[in-house]
Design a protein around this motif. Structure first.
Motif, PDB file in Angstrom:
ATOM      1  N   TYR A 167      -5.422  39.977  50.391  1.00 39.56           N
ATOM      2  CA  TYR A 167      -4.138  40.764  50.030  1.00 39.56           C
ATOM      3  C   TYR A 167      -4.133  42.280  50.149  1.00 39.56           C
ATOM      4  CZ  TYR A 167      -0.630  42.708  47.039  1.00 39.56           C
ATOM      5  OH  TYR A 167       0.121  44.829  46.180  1.00 39.56           O
ATOM      6  N   GLU A 168      -3.520  43.624  50.748  1.00 41.24           N
ATOM      7  CA  GLU A 168      -3.594  44.738  50.668  1.00 41.24           C
ATOM      8  C   GLU A 168      -2.874  45.186  49.883  1.00 41.24           C
ATOM      9  OE1 GLU A 168      -5.160  46.952  53.796  1.00 41.24           O
ATOM     10  OE2 GLU A 168      -6.535  45.413  54.208  1.00 41.24           O
ATOM     11  N   SER A 169      -2.834  45.528  48.548  1.00 36.26           N
ATOM     12  CA  SER A 169      -1.388  46.585  48.037  1.00 36.26           C
ATOM     13  C   SER A 169      -0.705  47.751  48.764  1.00 36.26           C
ATOM     14  CB  SER A 169      -1.821  47.276  46.947  1.00 36.26           C
ATOM     15  OG  SER A 169      -1.340  48.204  46.111  1.00 36.26           O
ATOM     16  N   GLY A 170       0.218  47.816  49.257  1.00 36.03           N
ATOM     17  CA  GLY A 170       0.603  48.664  50.114  1.00 36.03           C
ATOM     18  C   GLY A 170       0.628  48.697  52.097  1.00 36.03           C
ATOM     19  N   GLY A 171      -0.072  47.113  52.015  1.00 27.86           N
ATOM     20  CA  GLY A 171      -0.925  47.379  53.043  1.00 27.86           C
ATOM     21  C   GLY A 171       0.270  46.709  54.782  1.00 27.86           C
ATOM     22  N   LEU A 172       0.380  47.902  55.434  1.00 27.86           N
ATOM     23  CA  LEU A 172       1.494  47.561  56.758  1.00 27.86           C
ATOM     24  C   LEU A 172      -0.160  46.577  57.780  1.00 27.86           C
ATOM     25  CD1 LEU A 172       4.164  46.823  58.342  1.00 27.86           C
ATOM     26  CD2 LEU A 172       3.030  49.093  58.997  1.00 27.86           C
ATOM     27  N   THR A 173       0.157  45.196  58.089  1.00 27.73           N
ATOM     28  CA  THR A 173      -0.596  44.642  59.075  1.00 27.73           C
ATOM     29  C   THR A 173      -0.211  43.444  60.150  1.00 27.73           C
ATOM     30  OG1 THR A 173      -1.649  43.792  57.646  1.00 27.73           O
ATOM     31  CG2 THR A 173      -2.192  42.827  59.119  1.00 27.73           C
ATOM     32  N   ASN A 174      -0.230  43.446  61.241  1.00 25.16           N
ATOM     33  CA  ASN A 174       0.021  42.569  62.828  1.00 25.16           C
ATOM     34  C   ASN A 174      -0.245  41.299  62.749  1.00 25.16           C
ATOM     35  OD1 ASN A 174       0.665  42.057  65.177  1.00 25.16           O
ATOM     36  ND2 ASN A 174       0.629  44.217  65.784  1.00 25.16           N
ATOM     37  N   LEU A 175      -0.533  40.711  62.109  1.00 27.31           N
ATOM     38  CA  LEU A 175      -0.800  39.444  62.079  1.00 27.31           C
ATOM     39  C   LEU A 175      -0.416  38.262  63.085  1.00 27.31           C
ATOM     40  CD1 LEU A 175      -2.805  37.547  61.154  1.00 27.31           C
ATOM     41  CD2 LEU A 175      -2.187  36.935  58.940  1.00 27.31           C
ATOM     42  N   THR A 176      -0.718  38.205  64.184  1.00 21.68           N
ATOM     43  CA  THR A 176      -0.522  36.468  65.153  1.00 21.68           C
ATOM     44  C   THR A 176      -0.528  35.116  64.174  1.00 21.68           C
ATOM     45  OG1 THR A 176      -1.148  37.568  66.997  1.00 21.68           O
ATOM     46  CG2 THR A 176      -0.717  35.770  67.168  1.00 21.68           C
ATOM     47  N   LEU A 177       0.821  35.128  63.908  1.00 19.33           N
ATOM     48  CA  LEU A 177       0.271  33.396  63.183  1.00 19.33           C
ATOM     49  C   LEU A 177       0.142  31.904  64.402  1.00 19.33           C
ATOM     50  CD1 LEU A 177       2.381  34.134  60.301  1.00 19.33           C
ATOM     51  CD2 LEU A 177       0.096  34.109  60.442  1.00 19.33           C
ATOM     52  N   THR A 178      -0.471  31.080  64.354  1.00 20.09           N
ATOM     53  CA  THR A 178      -0.597  30.241  64.610  1.00 20.09           C
ATOM     54  C   THR A 178      -0.438  28.615  63.855  1.00 20.09           C
ATOM     55  OG1 THR A 178      -1.474  31.250  66.955  1.00 20.09           O
ATOM     56  CG2 THR A 178      -1.596  29.139  66.779  1.00 20.09           C
ATOM     57  N   ALA A 179      -0.104  27.959  64.760  1.00 22.40           N
ATOM     58  CA  ALA A 179       0.701  26.447  63.829  1.00 22.40           C
ATOM     59  C   ALA A 179      -0.413  26.061  63.968  1.00 22.40           C
ATOM     60  CB  ALA A 179       1.998  25.743  64.309  1.00 22.40           C
ATOM     61  N   SER A 180      -1.341  25.456  62.599  1.00 21.35           N
ATOM     62  CA  SER A 180      -2.882  24.577  62.778  1.00 21.35           C
ATOM     63  C   SER A 180      -2.692  23.077  63.348  1.00 21.35           C
ATOM     64  CB  SER A 180      -3.207  24.137  61.878  1.00 21.35           C
ATOM     65  OG  SER A 180      -2.258  23.931  61.104  1.00 21.35           O
ATOM     66  N   VAL A 181      -1.703  22.273  63.844  1.00 16.67           N
ATOM     67  CA  VAL A 181      -0.622  21.745  64.098  1.00 16.67           C
ATOM     68  C   VAL A 181       0.417  20.898  64.533  1.00 16.67           C
ATOM     69  CG1 VAL A 181      -2.219  19.756  62.612  1.00 16.67           C
ATOM     70  CG2 VAL A 181      -0.268  19.674  61.902  1.00 16.67           C
ATOM     71  N   THR A 182      -0.151  19.801  65.716  1.00 18.10           N
ATOM     72  CA  THR A 182       1.896  19.783  66.579  1.00 18.10           C
ATOM     73  C   THR A 182       2.326  18.397  65.805  1.00 18.10           C
ATOM     74  OG1 THR A 182       1.005  21.155  68.593  1.00 18.10           O
ATOM     75  CG2 THR A 182       2.883  19.675  68.930  1.00 18.10           C
TER      76      THR A 182
END
Length: 365
Positions: free
Chosen positions: A116-131
């Protein structure tokens, strides 16, 4: 002929205006939180690399508590094709810079986490850990769209992400660090532990730690004088250490919270078997979420305590959140009825001083 101000007028006006300006900083100290949301956006995938379907719910959580949600739209994307207001906003009253944020995609833990960064703007790719294994559905329906069974579309408020109970294995990298954030809770969800990604977790012998456990303590050493122990947790294995510290969270129900007569006396303490004494651990109290959070660097017996109520206090039913509310910034009802908040005092003082300065200037003219 038009009169000009006497030479002493300017210093007096300057002093009055300066006093009014000094009243303004009081606004910044009147319980306003120093943190603002952290925004996220990016791609989102299933464990097999395919796009997560539109309508999937992403939940961000900190220390096991939900801190923000967003719906995948279109497939494989979140917070990208909209304005800033539609990005994934992550924030809670108790959040602090450096806290670990974990993400769940339709209830499935994402491989990625964030800090967490106060006021941050992050491009983050998310991937499910399991199917996930699709559960049987009663309705018919033709073929196709099978992946939507994995990530059902829902317009209701998402539930708290599921997490292990009692014990959890730590995923370790080749260098012995925890490779992804994990959280484990007690069976009643009162206590939880969150081990952040990148943590060096070691057992009592200094070897990489394979798992952590948490449960309510069966027996207690002598209670500190004048204190009430509400919840004691046995965190194991004993002697385990963590660098950086991990998060211990107590989450109380409304009924349990109402039993605390003075919130300002809430403490997290650990029992030192070497000295036979209880020692305080710095903690954050948040009446809004009824949580008490502490950062711990080793395992032991931990207890949530507060001052024992006097006979007079015990005879009066406690009101949740009312006593001791000044312990947490910005908590509603923290000021006694009839008391003027610092914000109102600062505003009134500024208005009076500026009006006086203007009147004096007109009179000199």
């Amino acid at each position: 002929m038009k009169r000009t101000p006497a030479p002493r007028t300017i210093p007096i006006l300057t002093l009055l205006i300066a006093v009014s300006l000094l009243a303004v900083p009081a606004l910044a100290d009147d319980g306003i939180s120093s943190t603002i949301p952290h925004f996220f956006y990016g791609q989102v995938y299933n464990a097999d690399g395919s796009n997560a379907p539109a309508g999937s719910i992403i939940v961000a959580s900190v220390a096991g508590n939900p801190a923000g949600t967003i719906t995948v739209a279109p497939a494989g994307r979140y917070g990208i094709d909209y304005g800033d207001g539609d990005k994934l906003l992550v924030w809670t009253p108790a959040i602090q810079p450096g806290d670990t944020i974990v993400f769940h995609i339709a209830g499935i833990l994402a491989v990625e986490s964030a800090v967490y960064e106060s006021g941050g703007l992050t491009n983050l790719t998310l991937t499910a850990s399991v199917t996930p294994t699709p559960s049987p559905t009663g309705g018919g329906g033709g073929g196709g769209g099978g992946s939507h069974e994995f990530f059902p579309v829902s317009t209701s408020t998402p539930s708290v992400p599921t997490m292990p109970v009692g014990q959890v294995s730590l995923p370790l990298s080749e260098t012995g660090e925890v490779s992804e954030s994990v959280t484990v809770r007690t069976s009643d969800s009162v206590g939880s532990l969150t081990v952040g990604k990148g943590t060096h977790a070691r057992d009592a012998n200094g070897n990489p730690l394979g798992e952590v456990t948490i449960e309510h303590a069966a027996g207690l050493p002598p209670i500190p004088p004048g204190a009430t122990i509400g919840f004691a947790l046995d965190c194991g294995p004993a002697g385990a250490t963590f660098d950086p510290p991990i998060t211990l969270t107590y989450t109380l129900s409304e009924e349990e919270w109402a039993k605390i007569s003075d919130l300002s006396t809430l403490q997290v303490m650990w029992y030192n078997p070497g000295t036979g004494e209880w020692q305080e651990v710095p903690a954050t109290v948040d009446p809004a979420t009824r949580t008490v959070t502490a950062q711990i660097s080793h395992f032991s017996l931990f207890a949530l305590t507060w001052a024992a109520a006097s006979p007079a206090e015990a005879a009066t039913p406690a009101v949740a959140g009312a006593p001791g509310a000044q312990a947490t910034q910005g908590e509603p009802g923290a000021e006694a009825p009839g008391d003027l908040p610092m914000t109102a005092i600062a505003i009134v003082a500024g208005i009076v001083v500026i009006a006086a300065a203007g009147f004096l200037l007109l009179r000199r003219r």
